[in-house]
Design an enzyme around this catalytic site. Structure first.
Site, PDB file in Angstrom:
ATOM      1  N   GLU A   1       0.348  -1.358  -0.239  1.00 31.44           N
ATOM      2  CA  GLU A   1       0.266  -0.085  -0.136  1.00 31.44           C
ATOM      3  C   GLU A   1       1.075   1.087  -0.273  1.00 31.44           C
ATOM      4  O   GLU A   1       1.080   1.599   1.224  1.00 31.44           O
ATOM      5  CB  GLU A   1      -1.039   0.028   1.238  1.00 31.44           C
ATOM      6  CG  GLU A   1      -2.443  -0.909   1.080  1.00 31.44           C
ATOM      7  CD  GLU A   1      -1.740  -2.352   1.590  1.00 31.44           C
ATOM      8  OE1 GLU A   1      -2.921  -3.268   0.850  1.00 31.44           O
ATOM      9  OE2 GLU A   1      -0.582  -2.928   2.137  1.00 31.44           O
ATOM     10  N   SER A   2       1.303   1.514  -1.227  1.00 30.89           N
ATOM     11  CA  SER A   2       2.164   2.824  -1.675  1.00 30.89           C
ATOM     12  C   SER A   2       3.327   2.880  -1.088  1.00 30.89           C
ATOM     13  O   SER A   2       3.937   1.863  -1.142  1.00 30.89           O
ATOM     14  CB  SER A   2       1.091   3.787  -0.660  1.00 30.89           C
ATOM     15  OG  SER A   2       0.524   4.337  -1.147  1.00 30.89           O
TER      16      SER A   2
ATOM     17  N   PHE B   1       0.080  -4.798  -9.481  1.00 34.51           N
ATOM     18  CA  PHE B   1      -0.741  -5.629  -8.965  1.00 34.51           C
ATOM     19  C   PHE B   1      -1.958  -6.334  -9.153  1.00 34.51           C
ATOM     20  O   PHE B   1      -2.345  -6.030 -10.549  1.00 34.51           O
ATOM     21  CB  PHE B   1      -1.894  -4.840  -7.227  1.00 34.51           C
ATOM     22  CG  PHE B   1      -0.947  -3.999  -6.574  1.00 34.51           C
ATOM     23  CD1 PHE B   1      -0.132  -4.780  -5.045  1.00 34.51           C
ATOM     24  CD2 PHE B   1      -0.273  -2.459  -7.107  1.00 34.51           C
ATOM     25  CE1 PHE B   1       1.028  -4.016  -4.773  1.00 34.51           C
ATOM     26  CE2 PHE B   1       0.545  -2.301  -5.994  1.00 34.51           C
ATOM     27  CZ  PHE B   1       1.076  -2.667  -5.152  1.00 34.51           C
TER      28      PHE B   1
ATOM     29  N   CYS C   1      -1.668   3.939   1.576  1.00 36.85           N
ATOM     30  CA  CYS C   1      -2.796   3.681   0.945  1.00 36.85           C
ATOM     31  C   CYS C   1      -3.572   2.510   2.336  1.00 36.85           C
ATOM     32  O   CYS C   1      -3.615   2.511   3.215  1.00 36.85           O
ATOM     33  CB  CYS C   1      -3.488   3.653  -0.312  1.00 36.85           C
ATOM     34  SG  CYS C   1      -2.119   2.462  -0.940  1.00 36.85           S
TER      35      CYS C   1
ATOM     36  N   HIS D   1       0.977   6.504  -7.515  1.00 34.44           N
ATOM     37  CA  HIS D   1      -0.382   5.170  -6.895  1.00 34.44           C
ATOM     38  C   HIS D   1      -0.712   5.581  -7.608  1.00 34.44           C
ATOM     39  O   HIS D   1      -1.948   6.949  -7.476  1.00 34.44           O
ATOM     40  CB  HIS D   1      -0.152   5.488  -5.670  1.00 34.44           C
ATOM     41  CG  HIS D   1       1.106   4.996  -4.387  1.00 34.44           C
ATOM     42  ND1 HIS D   1       1.519   3.931  -5.539  1.00 34.44           N
ATOM     43  CD2 HIS D   1       2.342   6.116  -4.377  1.00 34.44           C
ATOM     44  CE1 HIS D   1       3.112   4.060  -4.131  1.00 34.44           C
ATOM     45  NE2 HIS D   1       3.214   5.907  -3.544  1.00 34.44           N
TER      46      HIS D   1
ATOM     47  N   SER E   1       1.780   0.673  -8.583  1.00 28.45           N
ATOM     48  CA  SER E   1       2.565   2.238  -7.459  1.00 28.45           C
ATOM     49  C   SER E   1       4.665   1.895  -8.663  1.00 28.45           C
ATOM     50  O   SER E   1       5.169   0.900  -9.459  1.00 28.45           O
ATOM     51  CB  SER E   1       2.691   1.334  -5.692  1.00 28.45           C
ATOM     52  OG  SER E   1       1.706   1.494  -5.264  1.00 28.45           O
TER      53      SER E   1
END
EC number: 4.1.1.50
Length: 345
Positions: A66-67, A233, A81, A252, A239
Site C-alpha cells: 500500500e504505497s 498489482f 493507502c 500510486h 505503484s
C-alpha cells in the site's frame, strides 16, 4: 459513486531526526542502518509489506503493498493507502531511531479526504482522532504544534495537516526543499484501463507487469532522468518510485471505475534551477497520464516560489483552478492547497 471499494487517498507521514553521536553521523547512513527486520516490524504495525525496492547513495526507496517508504539518513517518509494504520508506525520508528542515537525533532502528517471514511480503522476514523493520537504519541519536546483542515470549493477535497517540532527546528534545516502532492479523482476511463492486468496476464510477476505499465502509460517519460522501481498489482493497481540523486517521485493508482484515483508526488529544491525548470513539465506530464476530472495539489515550501507554477502547468491542459488556500505551519513553512477541475468533451 460505489458504496464501497479500495481507498486510494493516502495518509502521509514525514519524520525528521537528529543525533549528536559523531560515530553514527560520521557514517552518513543514520536511519539507513535500520535492518530489514526492524522495518518489517514497523510496517507490520501499519499493516503493509515491501513488494519491491531500489536505492542509491542518498536514500532507500521501497514500494509497499500500500504505497511507499523512503528512508534517508535523518528522514523517513511513509505514504500508505487503503485501511492501513499509518500513525502506528511512529512509536516503533522512534524506538528504532533511538537505538541508533537519533531523536525525533519534527513530524508532518498530511492527507486528503477519504472516499470511504467509514471504512477507516482507529486511529484514522476522523481527523480529530488522528490529531489526538498524534498529540499523545509525539514526544513532549515537539512542543510547537498545529493542526488544520484546509478547505476547497470541491466536494470531498480538503487537506488535513498536522505538524509538530522542537524549538530548534521551527525553521527546517532543509528549508530549500519543496514537496508537491497531487491527488487525482475520476480518472479518464481509457487511461485507467491501462492499469488492469490483461486477461490471462495474471501469471506475470508484479515487477514485470509493472515495467510494462510504466512503458505503455507514458509514466516512464514523466521524469526521464529518474531510475524507476515499479510494481503492478493483481487484478489491477500500480505503484512506482522514481529516484534521481537525492530526489524522489512516486505514483500510486487505484483504477476501478466509480472510485478511481491516482496520486503523484515529487520533491525538489528552490535553489536548484534544474528542479524549478522541470517542475512545470513534470507535473503536466504526470496529470496527462490520467486525465482526471478533478484534482488537488498541495505544495509545501518555506517560500512562495513554487506554488504559482502549479496553475502554469495545469491550465494549458484544460484544468481550471477552483480554489486556493494557504497556511503556515511550524517546521513545514507554507502549505498551499489548490483544487482544479476539467470539462470533458
Amino acid at each position: 459513486m460505489a458504496m464501497s471499494g479500495f481507498e486510494g487517498f493516502e495518509k502521509r507521514l514525514e519524520l525528521h531526526f537528529f543525533g549528536d553521536d559523531p560515530a553514527m553521523m560520521g557514517s552518513n547512513l543514520g536511519l539507513r542502518l535500520l535492518d530489514f527486520e526492524s522495518l518489517e516490524q514497523v510496517l507490520n504495525a501499519v499493516q503493509c509489506t515491501v513488494v519491491s525496492a531500489v536505492a542509491n547513495q542518498y536514500f532507500d526507496a521501497y514500494v509497499l503493498s500500500e504505497s511507499s517508504l523512503f528512508v534517508y539518513p535523518t528522514k523517513i517518509i511513509i505514504k500508505t493507502c487503503g485501511t492501513t494504520q499509518l500513525l502506528k508506525s511512529i512509536r516503533p520508528l522512534i524506538h528504532h531511531a533511538c537505538n541508533l542515537g537519533l531523536s525525533l525533532c519534527s513530524c508532518r502528517y498530511t492527507r486528503g479526504s477519504f472516499i470511504f471514511p467509514k471504512a477507516q480503522p482507529s486511529p484514522h476514523t476522523s481527523f480529530k482522532e488522528e490529531v489526538l493520537y498524534l498529540e499523545d504519541t509525539v514526544p513532549d519536546n515537539l512542543c510547537y504544534r498545529k493542526a488544520s483542515v484546509m478547505p476547497s470549493k470541491i466536494t470531498n477535497h480538503s487537506w488535513h495537516v498536522f505538524t509538530a517540532c522542537d524549538e530548534s527546528h521551527i525553521i527546517p534545516s532543509d528549508h530549500d526543499i519543496y514537496t508537491v502532492e497531487v491527488c487525482m479523482t475520476d480518472l479518464d476511463r481509457a487511461s485507467a484501463r491501462k492499469f488492469f492486468l490483461p486477461p490471462g496476464g495474471g501469471n506475470k510477476s508484479g515487477d514485470v507487469a509493472g515495467k510494462e505499465m510504466t512503458k505503455i502509460t507514458g509514466i516512464g517519460e514523466i521524469n526521464p532522468r529518474a531510475m524507476i522501481c515499479d510494481f503492478a498489482f493483481d487484478p489491477c493497481g500500480y505503484s512506482m518510485n522514481g529516484i534521481h540523486n537525492d530526489r524522489y517521485s512516486t505514483i500510486h493508482v487505484t483504477p476501478e471505475d466509480g472510485f478511481s484515483y491516482a496520486s503523484f508526488e515529487c520533491v525538489g529544491s528552490i535553489f536548484d534551477d534544474d528542479d524549478i525548470e522541470h517542475l512545470v513539465g513534470t507535473l503536466r506530464r504526470a496529470v496527462q497520464v490520467f486525465r482526471p476530472a478533478s484534482l488537488s495539489v498541495s505544495t509545501t515550501c518555506a517560500s512562495h516560489e513554487v506554488w504559482p507554477r502549479v496553475a502554469h502547468a495545469l491550465e494549458p491542459i484544460g484544468l481550471k483552478c477552483r480554489s486556493c488556500a494557504a497556511d503556515e505551519f511550524p517546521s513545514a513553512g507554507s502549505i498551499v492547497f489548490q483544487t482544479f477541475t476539467a470539462r470533458r468533451k
